[in-house]
Design an enzyme around this catalytic site. Structure first.
Site, PDB file in Angstrom:
ATOM      1  N   ALA A 197      46.545  25.251  49.153  1.00 11.69           N
ATOM      2  CA  ALA A 197      47.904  25.224  49.709  1.00 11.69           C
ATOM      3  C   ALA A 197      48.842  26.079  48.861  1.00 11.69           C
ATOM      4  CB  ALA A 197      48.414  23.780  49.782  1.00 11.69           C
ATOM      5  N   GLY A 217      35.552  37.534  48.763  1.00  8.56           N
ATOM      6  CA  GLY A 217      36.866  38.093  49.096  1.00  8.56           C
ATOM      7  C   GLY A 217      37.061  39.571  48.800  1.00  8.56           C
ATOM      8  N   GLY A 236      49.877  30.254  47.406  1.00  7.95           N
ATOM      9  CA  GLY A 236      50.384  31.477  48.052  1.00  7.95           C
ATOM     10  C   GLY A 236      49.388  32.063  49.034  1.00  7.95           C
ATOM     11  N   LYS A 262      53.712  35.153  44.177  1.00  8.24           N
ATOM     12  CA  LYS A 262      53.968  35.466  45.592  1.00  8.24           C
ATOM     13  C   LYS A 262      55.090  34.626  46.202  1.00  8.24           C
ATOM     14  CE  LYS A 262      49.243  36.938  46.285  1.00  8.24           C
ATOM     15  NZ  LYS A 262      48.021  36.903  47.083  1.00  8.24           N
TER      16      LYS A 262
HETATM   17  P1  NAP Z   1      48.071  29.678  43.762  1.00  8.85           P
HETATM   18  O1  NAP Z   1      49.307  29.920  44.519  1.00  8.85           O
HETATM   19  O2  NAP Z   1      48.136  29.461  42.292  1.00  8.85           O
HETATM   20  O3  NAP Z   1      47.328  28.422  44.458  1.00  8.85           O
HETATM   21  C1  NAP Z   1      46.154  27.894  43.892  1.00  8.85           C
HETATM   22  C2  NAP Z   1      45.511  26.904  44.847  1.00  8.85           C
HETATM   23  O4  NAP Z   1      44.237  26.550  44.306  1.00  8.85           O
HETATM   24  C3  NAP Z   1      46.266  25.613  45.029  1.00  8.85           C
HETATM   25  O5  NAP Z   1      46.053  25.127  46.319  1.00  8.85           O
HETATM   26  C4  NAP Z   1      45.627  24.707  43.987  1.00  8.85           C
HETATM   27  O6  NAP Z   1      45.706  23.341  44.315  1.00  8.85           O
HETATM   28  C5  NAP Z   1      44.197  25.132  44.118  1.00  8.85           C
HETATM   29  N1  NAP Z   1      43.382  24.883  42.927  1.00  8.85           N
HETATM   30  C6  NAP Z   1      43.502  25.480  41.726  1.00  8.85           C
HETATM   31  N2  NAP Z   1      42.543  25.042  40.899  1.00  8.85           N
HETATM   32  C7  NAP Z   1      41.801  24.160  41.594  1.00  8.85           C
HETATM   33  C8  NAP Z   1      40.672  23.365  41.288  1.00  8.85           C
HETATM   34  N3  NAP Z   1      40.103  23.410  40.083  1.00  8.85           N
HETATM   35  N4  NAP Z   1      40.140  22.573  42.250  1.00  8.85           N
HETATM   36  C9  NAP Z   1      40.715  22.532  43.480  1.00  8.85           C
HETATM   37  N5  NAP Z   1      41.797  23.257  43.838  1.00  8.85           N
HETATM   38  C10 NAP Z   1      42.336  24.061  42.905  1.00  8.85           C
HETATM   39  O7  NAP Z   1      47.042  30.895  43.929  1.00  8.85           O
HETATM   40  P2  NAP Z   1      46.875  31.838  45.215  1.00  8.85           P
HETATM   41  O8  NAP Z   1      47.715  33.046  45.088  1.00  8.85           O
HETATM   42  O9  NAP Z   1      47.019  31.004  46.421  1.00  8.85           O
HETATM   43  O10 NAP Z   1      45.355  32.308  45.036  1.00  8.85           O
HETATM   44  C11 NAP Z   1      44.287  31.415  45.272  1.00  8.85           C
HETATM   45  C12 NAP Z   1      42.969  32.145  45.146  1.00  8.85           C
HETATM   46  O11 NAP Z   1      42.827  33.137  46.169  1.00  8.85           O
HETATM   47  C13 NAP Z   1      42.800  32.872  43.812  1.00  8.85           C
HETATM   48  O12 NAP Z   1      41.469  32.703  43.396  1.00  8.85           O
HETATM   49  C14 NAP Z   1      43.046  34.309  44.182  1.00  8.85           C
HETATM   50  O13 NAP Z   1      42.373  35.197  43.306  1.00  8.85           O
HETATM   51  C15 NAP Z   1      42.463  34.377  45.588  1.00  8.85           C
HETATM   52  N6  NAP Z   1      43.054  35.469  46.402  1.00  8.85           N
HETATM   53  C16 NAP Z   1      42.230  36.480  46.785  1.00  8.85           C
HETATM   54  C17 NAP Z   1      42.745  37.494  47.565  1.00  8.85           C
HETATM   55  C18 NAP Z   1      41.865  38.613  47.999  1.00  8.85           C
HETATM   56  O14 NAP Z   1      42.390  39.629  48.446  1.00  8.85           O
HETATM   57  N7  NAP Z   1      40.553  38.466  47.954  1.00  8.85           N
HETATM   58  C19 NAP Z   1      44.098  37.487  47.948  1.00  8.85           C
HETATM   59  C20 NAP Z   1      44.896  36.437  47.537  1.00  8.85           C
HETATM   60  C21 NAP Z   1      44.363  35.426  46.751  1.00  8.85           C
HETATM   61  P3  NAP Z   1      46.893  22.393  43.795  1.00  8.85           P
HETATM   62  O15 NAP Z   1      48.007  22.514  44.806  1.00  8.85           O
HETATM   63  O16 NAP Z   1      46.259  21.071  43.784  1.00  8.85           O
HETATM   64  O17 NAP Z   1      47.288  22.875  42.435  1.00  8.85           O
END
Ligand code: NAP
Length: 303
Positions: free
Chosen positions: A150, A266, A152, A88
């Site tokens: 923090a 979600g 996408g 993203k």
């Molecule tokens: P991303 O850009 O890869 O960001 C991942 C985030 O999760 C970062 O803040 C990362 O922290 C943190 N993180 C990862 N593993 C962790 C752990 N074991 N303990 C604590 N923090 C952790 O991913 P994203 O696109 O933001 O997506 C995040 C989540 O939201 C995913 O599970 C995704 O499936 C979900 N999502 C759902 C929807 C929906 O429509 N329901 C839409 C969008 C996203 P660091 O900065 O420390 O690495």
């Protein structure tokens, strides 16, 4: 039959003539966006021949492959693209034009084909607000929000909370540098609203009571994951929302349930952001396709 997982190689030789849509991610095999969108397109096609040749595909594309994939998708006239983890933010820098509402987030999850290049949108905020209203009967306006993550998704969510007029925004993230980057990005968005970053390992003592807690981290996707925060260390929240929908009950949501606190996963957000993306590509209002997408999502998850 399940939608196949396609690759860059298949895109290089793509020759389909119908209207094609795609989701790109890495990994992507778990995505239920294809059955959701294809169910909505099949229903639309029953009433409107315009949709007879529309189909939504999924591609496993690594970050290194993304620039080539986006160029190919444009050259092959894909009408629209969804982007999921980890694309993203990378795609934000590769679009010809950005929807003004997506600009502050610095992340796009939806692209629409245009002659000069991709137009970028972010429908995650819309999906989140719709889900909070639908599942938790609440809204961000006037509420304190504690946002976990923090990445996408957190970018879209934090902009949405501020633009909707939350009372304050508290952002927790494991990696300090990513947290600082997000807070810097948000500096120009509703600067009148107080916001603070913190580490989930060291909670501020003045966290607000009655906040909406939103998990936008990936912690909880695997059964072995520890929750992104110890929920019982927070002042009692009004509601807990986890963007993760598979598994349906993450450790964070299980903790909310055990406390008897209002909570939701979600799935509804996924459906509403998807229906809004389809609206961007087709001009069919999101409210018309959301229920079909939800039924398809439940069927896909039950398989
Ligand atoms: P991303 O850009 O890869 O960001 C991942 C985030 O999760 C970062 O803040 C990362 O922290 C943190 N993180 C990862 N593993 C962790 C752990 N074991 N303990 C604590 N923090 C952790 O991913 P994203 O696109 O933001 O997506 C995040 C989540 O939201 C995913 O599970 C995704 O499936 C979900 N999502 C759902 C929807 C929906 O429509 N329901 C839409 C969008 C996203 P660091 O900065 O420390 O690495």
């Amino acid at each position: 039959m399940a939608d196949p997982v396609l690759t860059l190689h298949e895109l290089e030789t793509w020759s389909r003539t119908g209207t094609s849509l795609a989701v790109l991610g890495h990994p992507i095999a778990h995505s239920i966006s294809p059955p959701m969108h294809n169910a909505a397109l099949a229903e639309l096609a029953r009433d409107d021949a315009r949709f007879a040749d529309w189909k939504y595909f999924r591609f496993d594309i690594t970050p290194n492959e993304l620039p080539r994939a986006l160029d190919l998708l444009h050259a092959k006239n894909f009408r629209g693209v969804n982007l999921t983890v980890p694309h993203k933010r990378i795609a934000f820098d590769r679009v010809a034009q950005i929807d003004p509402a997506a600009r502050p987030a610095g992340a796009v999850n939806t692209l629409r084909w245009a002659e000069e290049g991709w137009h970028g949108f972010n429908t995650d905020g819309y999906g989140l607000t719709a889900a909070i209203q639908e599942n938790l009967g609440t809204e961000f306006a006037g509420h304190h929000v504690i946002l976990l993550g923090a990445g996408g998704a957190a970018r879209g969510a934090s902009v949405e909370c501020l633009q909707r007029g939350c009372a304050s925004l508290w952002v927790a993230n494991r990696t300090r540098e990513n947290l600082e980057q997000l807070l810097a990005t948000l500096a120009a968005v509703r600067p009148d609203i107080p916001r603070r970053g913190f580490s989930p390992a060291s909670l501020p003592t003045d966290l607000p009571l009655g906040a909406i807690v939103v998990n936008a981290t990936s912690a909880g996707l695997r059964a072995s994951d520890a929750p992104p925060i110890v929920l019982s260390d927070l002042p009692r929240p009004a509601a807990v929302f986890d963007m993760i929908y598979n598994p349906p009950l993450t450790p964070l949501l299980a903790a909310a349930r055990d406390h008897g606190w209002l909570h939701a996963n979600g799935l509804s957000m996924l459906v509403h952001q998807g229906a809004k993306a389809l609206e961007i590509w087709s001009d069919v209002p999101a409210t018309r396709t959301a229920n079909t997408m939800l039924r398809a999502a439940h069927r896909a998850l039950a398989r």
